[in-house]
Design a protein around this motif. Structure first.
Motif, mmCIF file in Angstrom:
data_model
loop_
_atom_site.group_PDB
_atom_site.id
_atom_site.type_symbol
_atom_site.label_atom_id
_atom_site.label_comp_id
_atom_site.label_asym_id
_atom_site.label_seq_id
_atom_site.Cartn_x
_atom_site.Cartn_y
_atom_site.Cartn_z
ATOM 1 N N GLY A 138 -5.785 5.876 2.911
ATOM 2 C CA GLY A 138 -5.100 7.075 3.368
ATOM 3 C C GLY A 138 -3.908 7.460 2.529
ATOM 4 N N ALA A 139 -3.141 8.410 3.072
ATOM 5 C CA ALA A 139 -1.983 8.951 2.369
ATOM 6 C C ALA A 139 -0.850 7.935 2.332
ATOM 7 N N CYS A 140 0.197 8.287 1.601
ATOM 8 C CA CYS A 140 1.347 7.393 1.438
ATOM 9 C C CYS A 140 2.110 7.270 2.758
ATOM 10 N N PRO A 141 2.183 6.071 3.353
ATOM 11 C CA PRO A 141 2.834 5.933 4.659
ATOM 12 C C PRO A 141 4.343 5.762 4.509
ATOM 13 N N PRO A 142 5.100 6.022 5.572
ATOM 14 C CA PRO A 142 6.521 5.669 5.566
ATOM 15 C C PRO A 142 6.661 4.151 5.436
ATOM 16 N N TYR A 143 7.859 3.696 5.072
ATOM 17 C CA TYR A 143 8.087 2.263 4.918
ATOM 18 C C TYR A 143 7.790 1.543 6.230
ATOM 19 N N HIS A 144 6.943 0.523 6.177
ATOM 20 C CA HIS A 144 6.564 -0.230 7.368
ATOM 21 C C HIS A 144 6.511 -1.716 7.069
ATOM 22 N N GLY A 145 7.476 -2.178 6.288
ATOM 23 C CA GLY A 145 7.539 -3.594 5.967
ATOM 24 C C GLY A 145 6.713 -3.936 4.745
ATOM 25 N N THR A 146 6.779 -5.197 4.348
ATOM 26 C CA THR A 146 6.024 -5.667 3.186
ATOM 27 C C THR A 146 5.004 -6.703 3.621
ATOM 28 N N PRO A 147 3.863 -6.772 2.941
ATOM 29 C CA PRO A 147 2.799 -7.688 3.370
ATOM 30 C C PRO A 147 3.089 -9.135 2.998
#
Length: 429
Positions: A361-370
């Motif tokens: 999908g599109a570029c998401p807002p910042y939601h942490g790092t994997p």
């Protein structure tokens, strides 16, 4: 010139006169040389340029330095592109003498920091708006995008259950309004005793039976309503719901504010603006409790009745990536390597600094790092935390991520050209 030379000559003694005549004769000979005029002209230009540069440096009028950001401002039916070192949107607008009048809206907010090239700012100018609330009419200027935000900006208190619609003015002579109208359709407050819990419900239903249907109140056998279901709804009317033969308990819960996001390609990636403030809602949860020997054995949810609707928060998210691609220069990448870096970054993350490896999908807002096993960021560093060597803001700052990517390309592939050649044959780098 000749008279001046003669006056000067008359004031000198004999040896000085002889020396002056000799210098004048040499100047005449030199001035006849074919290269004399160009040489003198160039010398004068060099002196003049140096003087101008010196004055400019003292008055802070030098051209912008390389670390200035390019900002694109859309306002008043024009688009203005300026280089700036200002830290925030507000300070830039102040420096450019672009005023924000009553009701004007700037996206992103004036406090937003300017952190990337091709940064975009949109200014929406206020227009006249009329708030029609029953027999009350309020006039204001506003550039808000939703009718609820327009009413709030005008100082009109509205409840979540009130319906608001925006309509164009159809008759200027009658309404006296030259702009849009916001029509407020008020919900009627009803005082309800819900199985022993007093609460105010706001409704657009016409009868008590309609209220029950609208609020999804479930009546079971032997439940009793204090008034007939056909009773017309009136403001502050008293209605009680009574359940006998069964012990019931109610608790009040919060309904979290819903969030609606709108992608806006006219704003830079990483920026956002709130177009409508949301609020939490409330609901009453009714339980049927089973008691055996004065001990609670079980409880079952009978129903949930929303007593206050939650208001959706409308947030606009910037999706323009032009500024992020422009950050290659800020990261120290050579213009000759732009094509290589663009090719790799486009395929690794689609120029999204917050994307996890394999995330669609599109570029998401910042939601942490994997976790350590997945790539992250523009160059899909694995783990993403290795980019911390280039800055503490590595998780969200595209410039920091590009600095890491450039260092990685150099250390592993000898540079971006080598990384590009490797990617063509291996589809990774």
């Amino acid at each position: 010139m000749r008279n001046i030379f003669e006056k000067l000559h008359s004031k000198l003694d004999q040896p000085q006169q002889v020396e002056l005549q000799g210098r004048a004769q040499k100047f005449k000979i030199i001035s006849r040389h074919p290269f004399a005029v160009p040489f003198i002209t160039i010398t004068c230009l060099v002196i003049l340029t140096g003087g101008v540069y010196l004055i400019a440096s003292q008055t802070n009028k030098l051209p912008p330095q390389h670390d200035a950001k390019i900002v694109i401002i859309s306002h008043d039916h024009q688009q203005q592109t300026v280089p700036t070192k200002e830290a925030t949107v507000g300070s830039l607008l102040k420096k450019l003498n672009i005023p924000l009048n009553q009701g004007d809206v700037v996206e992103p907010a004036a406090s937003t920091p300017i952190k990337q090239d091709q940064f975009r700012v949109n200014i929406y100018r206020a227009v006249p708006v009329e708030i029609v609330d029953g027999t009350s009419r309020t006039y204001t200027f506003s550039a808000s995008k939703t009718p609820r935000a327009l009413a709030q900006q005008a100082g009109t208190s509205v409840f979540p259950e009130d319906n608001l619609t925006t309509v164009p003015t159809s008759d200027f002579l009658t309404s006296g309004s030259i702009g849009a109208q916001v029509i407020v359709d008020r919900a009627t407050p009803v005082n309800v005793d819900l199985y022993g819990t007093p609460v105010v419900l706001r409704t657009h239903a016409k009868t008590v039976g309609g209220l029950i249907k609208e609020k999804h109140i479930k009546l079971i056998k032997d439940d009793r309503v204090s008034v007939p279901l056909t009773t017309p709804i009136a403001a502050n009317q008293q209605v009680a719901f009574i359940r006998t033969g069964t012990k019931v308990e109610t608790i009040t819960e919060t309904i979290a504010t819903p969030i609606q996001t709108i992608n806006d390609p006219s704003l830079a990636y990483g920026t956002s603006a709130v177009r409508q403030q949301g609020t939490d809602g409330q609901q009453i949860v009714t339980y049927q409790v089973q008691i055996v020997n004065n001990v609670e054995k079980s409880r079952t949810i009978i129903q949930k009745v929303v007593t206050k609707q939650a208001v959706t928060s409308v947030v606009v998210i910037g999706t323009s990536l032009s500024g992020i691609k422009g950050d290659m220069a800020l990261a120290g990448i050579s213009p000759s390597d732009y094509q290589y870096a663009d090719y790799i970054i486009s395929r690794e993350s689609g120029w999204c600094p917050t994307k996890w490896q394999g995330e669609p999908g599109a570029c998401p807002p910042y939601h942490g790092t994997p976790s350590a096993g997945l790539g992250y960021g523009l160059g899909q560093a694995t783990p993403g935390s290795k980019m911390s060597a280039y800055g503490a803001d590595w998780a969200t700052n595209p410039v920091t991520q590009l600095k890491w990517a450039s260092g990685y390309a150099k250390s592993r592939h000898g540079g971006w050209a080598g990384a590009y050649a490797y990617w063509l044959s291996h589809h990774n780098w």
